[in-house]
Design a protein around this motif. Structure first.
Motif, PDB file in Angstrom:
ATOM      1  N   TYR A 202     -52.155  -2.408 -10.040  1.00 21.78           N
ATOM      2  CA  TYR A 202     -51.492  -1.127  -9.792  1.00 21.78           C
ATOM      3  C   TYR A 202     -50.053  -1.137 -10.297  1.00 21.78           C
ATOM      4  N   TYR A 203     -49.290  -2.150  -9.905  1.00 15.42           N
ATOM      5  CA  TYR A 203     -47.866  -2.159 -10.258  1.00 15.42           C
ATOM      6  C   TYR A 203     -47.638  -2.567 -11.712  1.00 15.42           C
TER       7      TYR A 203
ATOM      8  N   TRP B 191     -54.523   5.570 -19.586  1.00 20.23           N
ATOM      9  CA  TRP B 191     -54.809   4.975 -20.891  1.00 20.23           C
ATOM     10  C   TRP B 191     -56.315   4.958 -21.092  1.00 20.23           C
ATOM     11  N   ASP B 192     -56.774   5.691 -22.095  1.00 20.40           N
ATOM     12  CA  ASP B 192     -58.218   5.881 -22.262  1.00 20.40           C
ATOM     13  C   ASP B 192     -58.815   4.972 -23.331  1.00 20.40           C
TER      14      ASP B 192
ATOM     15  N   MET C 100     -46.335  -0.851 -17.461  1.00 18.79           N
ATOM     16  CA  MET C 100     -46.776  -0.663 -18.836  1.00 18.79           C
ATOM     17  C   MET C 100     -46.819   0.807 -19.237  1.00 18.79           C
ATOM     18  N   VAL C 101     -47.301   1.644 -18.357  1.00 10.68           N
ATOM     19  CA  VAL C 101     -47.507   3.057 -18.691  1.00 10.68           C
ATOM     20  C   VAL C 101     -46.224   3.877 -18.510  1.00 10.68           C
TER      21      VAL C 101
ATOM     22  N   VAL D   2     -57.568  -0.922 -30.095  1.00  7.01           N
ATOM     23  CA  VAL D   2     -57.440  -0.434 -28.721  1.00  7.01           C
ATOM     24  C   VAL D   2     -55.965  -0.242 -28.374  1.00  7.01           C
ATOM     25  N   LYS D   3     -55.750   0.557 -27.362  1.00  6.38           N
ATOM     26  CA  LYS D   3     -54.394   0.733 -26.829  1.00  6.38           C
ATOM     27  C   LYS D   3     -53.948  -0.524 -26.091  1.00  6.38           C
ATOM     28  N   ALA D   4     -54.842  -1.062 -25.252  1.00  7.44           N
ATOM     29  CA  ALA D   4     -54.499  -2.247 -24.463  1.00  7.44           C
ATOM     30  C   ALA D   4     -55.692  -3.177 -24.411  1.00  7.44           C
ATOM     31  N   LEU D   5     -55.416  -4.453 -24.616  1.00  6.05           N
ATOM     32  CA  LEU D   5     -56.439  -5.484 -24.519  1.00  6.05           C
ATOM     33  C   LEU D   5     -56.087  -6.391 -23.354  1.00  6.05           C
ATOM     34  N   VAL D   6     -56.990  -6.525 -22.391  1.00  9.97           N
ATOM     35  CA  VAL D   6     -56.809  -7.418 -21.250  1.00  9.97           C
ATOM     36  C   VAL D   6     -57.647  -8.661 -21.501  1.00  9.97           C
TER      37      VAL D   6
END
Length: 833
Positions: free
Chosen positions: A375-376, A28-29, A381-382, A5-9
């Motif tokens: 949001y912030y 980020w998809d 990150m992006v 994945v691009k990002a893991l939360v």
């Protein structure tokens, strides 16, 4: 289940789901969220769901404001009702000091654009007759907030995230993180139910993630161990009770709207309606920290036993404030863990020492902050930076000196202080003194009253050494506290004679090696100094805003001594080291970096007599000339000897007077202090604290990192063009130029109230419209007026522009003055002798 994945939360509470949602919304998809149990099973499920806009911090106010607005849009997007009851928030005051606190906060709210109203006791009684008001001074009312169902808003954000392509996986626990140099290998274990407990199964997967965000709430200490870092997020017990229906309230509601969330800050509680009854949430003394090292496997959506004795005073005060509640029985009780940090702000941003690892931990008001945090943080990150300066929430504001014991005790104190007056000059006492320079005891014996910066004890001012019993010169106020007269005398001493300031807390780095010169030239925006000289310069973000302010001393051709703000040691060190690693990784020469903060003490001596004091003890073949301009010009460094102490002396003064910073071996500090004080007796040398210095630097328009300087303004917007060399290439240059001037930093003389000075949080207005805000404020001993610095619309930055500043609900005259209004030609700081 995805494995790339691009990002893991990591973490499926309100904060984690908001981050996943906003990352997907930002484009980020390929985002996945893991939750070790069920969504909302941590602190989210037992949160009271309040959404208080009230916050004294500028960044946090923006975060809360975004959340309240965002939650109102979720149903239209997802079809799920988030359970938002917009009933308003009434924050009552029993004292004048409390009303002063609300008025100072109101300026921050005005700067952010948060609506509010002021109510008198009679107006409160007329609107809500069940509330007793005869002992109130008034209240501040936010009509746009209220409370929300934590589970509902989390599920709505989770659905919105799924609609945007986020994969949400439950019953997966992270058991390991490994950085490969380009991505994270995250080891995850499937969790299963056994006897009511959640235990690991034999099933494991490894997920490759370019970025990882941890939002693990009560499990933050486990996360810290897995990552090999320190995270001062430890839960504290918070209990609230729900009453049976109140007949008077039930009758009232037959023909009237719901009460707002009621807060009696002086009684330390909040109250809201709940199905005809009341919810009481106190912030009492003695609430203990829990889970200092780990959360037991048996603790899931569980609670602690209620301790009614601990909240008896708050319960009785609710009865006093709402008399009809006296005969109402208790229906439910909750006592659950809520994460805190030592200063109450969450930890949001890059993890110290790690790449592409982001923290979102330590949320004491997690429901209020979840939307805005997502949001912030997604912007950071992006896009690389958020549109507001997030430094106040950065995880690196605590250094490696921080321990579990420190965090636990400070978090307990922070919980207790939720409703204790938040004076701008407050200094909380828990875990102090901890970090002390050698001269601490000498300064204390001279009447020093200490503040704390990054754990260091630092004199704020010097009070009377032999005060009579019961005399409190350290009384705090939103106006002029008991310390004000002492700070004024210290500031006058520097302007007229000489003052000695302990600046040992300064952050200090040694940067050297074959690649040091090329690296620092690219890393900072000003010319590098010649050997033996110094320069003030800035390291910028990739967006062209100010990331760090440095005084750079060039010790040798490829050896530099960097001095930066004492409050930001770990913050500065992390950025410096990561930037150097990137430089070397791109083929640059080798660089060696050492944090030498604790090896060097610093005294700043300043004032027209400062050279005379040093002449008494300087050892040189020509003692009368070593400190003169010919051998020791302004903005230079010399190795000198003061008695038996070798000193790296830097001719610079943050006060704008003739002066030197005396960097000395920390083990010789007491010797040097004694020598200076003895030599200074006949010259009127006075010990001076940080508050006087803060006033004096504003008379010189010296910008300070964390106030005028930050990641929301470029050095050109800050008016620091003279420290920017546009003839060279440096990080953030193109972005800085492209940004232009959105706002301009100015200095203002203020004709304010007779008993108060601005604190640097006040709104600035022109023709009735908000056009900027103060970032610093205080008293000018030279001009005999209040003074401030701040940002205004560029078209209103010209010298002579008349503005208004709001203090205590009134508008006071302010005028833009020239930069460095005190000694604008620097004649005093350049004085020869």
């Amino acid at each position: 289940m995805k494995t790339h994945v691009k990002a893991l939360v990591v973490g499926g509470g309100a904060v984690g789901t908001s981050i996943a949602y906003h990352l997907a919304r930002a484009g980020w998809d390929d985002v996945m969220l893991l939750e070790r149990d069920e969504l909302t099973s941590g602190s989210t499920w037992h949160a009271a769901g309040l959404l208080p806009l009230f916050n004294m911090g500028y960044a946090t106010s923006h975060i809360h404001d975004y959340s309240v607005k965002f939650y109102k849009t979720l149903e239209a997007e997802t079809g799920l009702n988030a359970g938002f009851s917009i009933v308003g928030n009434l924050r009552m005051a029993q004292t004048r000091d409390r009303m002063d606190e609300y008025m100072l906060y109101a300026s921050t709210a005005e700067s952010v654009g948060i609506p509010l109203e002021w109510l008198t006791p009679d107006e409160i009684k007329a609107r809500w007759p069940l509330v007793r008001t005869e002992d109130l001074k008034g209240a501040i009312y936010h009509p746009t907030d209220g409370y929300i169902n934590p589970a509902d808003v989390t599920m709505a954000m989770a659905k919105g995230a799924r609609q945007r392509g986020v994969a949400i996986e439950r019953k997966w626990q992270v058991d390991g993180y490994a950085w490969t140099g380009s991505d994270w290998q995250v080891t995850c274990t499937k969790m299963e139910e056994k006897g009511g407990n959640l235990v690991p199964s034999d099933e494991q997967v490894v997920i490759t993630a370019e970025h990882v965000v941890t939002a693990t709430g009560n499990h933050a200490q486990r996360t810290a161990r897995l990552l090999g870092i320190k995270i001062p997020a430890i839960p504290v017990e918070h209990q609230y009770i729900v009453t049976e229906p109140d007949p008077a309230l039930v009758e009232w509601r037959k023909s009237n709207p719901e009460h707002p969330v009621l807060r009696d800050a002086d009684a330390k509680w909040y109250v809201r309606e709940e199905r005809g009854g009341w919810i009481l949430g106190p912030y009492e003394r003695g609430a203990p920290a829990r889970f200092l090292y780990d959360v037991p496997d048996s603790f899931r959506a569980d609670l602690f036993p209620l301790d009614l004795e601990r909240i008896e005073a708050e319960y009785m005060s609710m009865i006093h404030r709402i008399p009809s509640s006296e005969e109402v029985g208790l229906k439910d009780d909750y006592n659950g863990p809520i994460c805190y940090t030592p200063d109450g702000n969450p930890l949001v941003g890059p993890a110290p020492g790690l790449r592409n690892m982001w923290l979102a931990e330590g949320f004491s008001f997690g429901i209020t902050a979840a939307g805005g945090t997502g949001y912030y943080l997604a912007q950071m990150m992006v896009e690389g930076e958020a549109e507001i300066d997030m430094a106040a929430l950065d995880p690196k504001r605590y250094g490696s000196w921080m321990t579990t014991e420190y965090a636990a005790r400070k978090n307990e104190e922070c919980y207790e202080h939720v409703f204790i007056l938040h004076h701008p000059d407050e200094e909380r006492e828990a875990c102090r003194p901890l970090r002390t320079a050698p001269a601490y005891d000498r300064q204390r014996a001279m009447g020093a009253q200490f503040g704390q910066v990054n754990g260091w004890e630092r004199p704020n001012y010097y009070g009377p050494k032999d005060a009579p019993k019961g005399y409190d010169h350290d009384t705090r106020s939103f106006r002029r506290g008991g310390w004000w007269a002492f700070a004024k005398a210290e500031a006058e001493a520097i302007r007229q004679r000489a003052g000695l300031i302990d600046a040992t807390a300064f952050t200090k780095h040694l940067v050297r090696g074959p690649g040091a010169t090329a690296f620092l030239d690219r890393f900072t925006c000003n010319k590098l100094p010649k050997v033996g000289r110094i320069n003030l310069t800035y390291a910028l973000t990739n967006h062209g805003t100010v990331r760090t302010e440095y005084t750079i001393v060039r010790l040798a051709e490829h050896e530099y001594y960097l001095v930066s703000a004492g409050a930001w040691t770990a913050y500065d060190a992390d950025y410096l080291r990561k930037s150097a690693e990137d430089f070397m990784g791109a083929g640059g020469g080798w660089i060696d970096i050492h944090d030498v903060t604790t090896q060097w003490g610093v005294f700043a001596i300043a004032g027209p007599a400062s050279r005379d004091v040093l002449k008494e003890i300087v050892r040189d073949c020509e003692p009368g000339t070593v400190l003169g301009n010919a051998r020791f010009p302004w903005l230079s460094m010399r190795e000198i000897e003061l008695g038996m102490c070798p000193v790296r002396a830097i001719r610079v003064a943050y006060t704008g007077e003739l002066g030197w910073e005396l960097h000395h071996p920390i083990e010789m500090q007491n010797y040097l202090w004694d020598q200076l004080m003895l030599a200074g007796e006949k010259h009127g040398l006075t010990p001076v604290g940080a508050r006087a210095q803060n006033w004096l630097r504003q008379e010189k328009s010296y910008r300070a990192f964390g106030t005028e300087l930050g990641r929301d303004a470029t050095p050109l917007e800050a008016g620091l063009d003279r420290f920017v060399d546009l003839d060279k290439e440096f990080t953030g240059k193109a972005a800085m130029l492209e940004t232009g001037i959105r706002a301009a930093c100015v200095t203002l003389r203020i004709d304010g109230p007779a008993d108060a000075d601005p604190w640097g949080r006040e709104a600035l207005l022109h023709d009735g419209q908000k056009i900027g805000r103060l970032t610093s404020g205080g008293w000018s001993v030279h001009f005999g007026t209040q003074i401030g610095m701040g940002y205004v619309r560029p078209d209103l930055a010209a010298v002579g522009t008349k503005l208004k500043v709001r203090m205590f609900r009134e508008l006071w005259d302010a005028e833009v003055v020239e930069d460095s209004p005190y000694d604008p030609r620097n004649a005093r700081i350049r004085a020869d002798g």
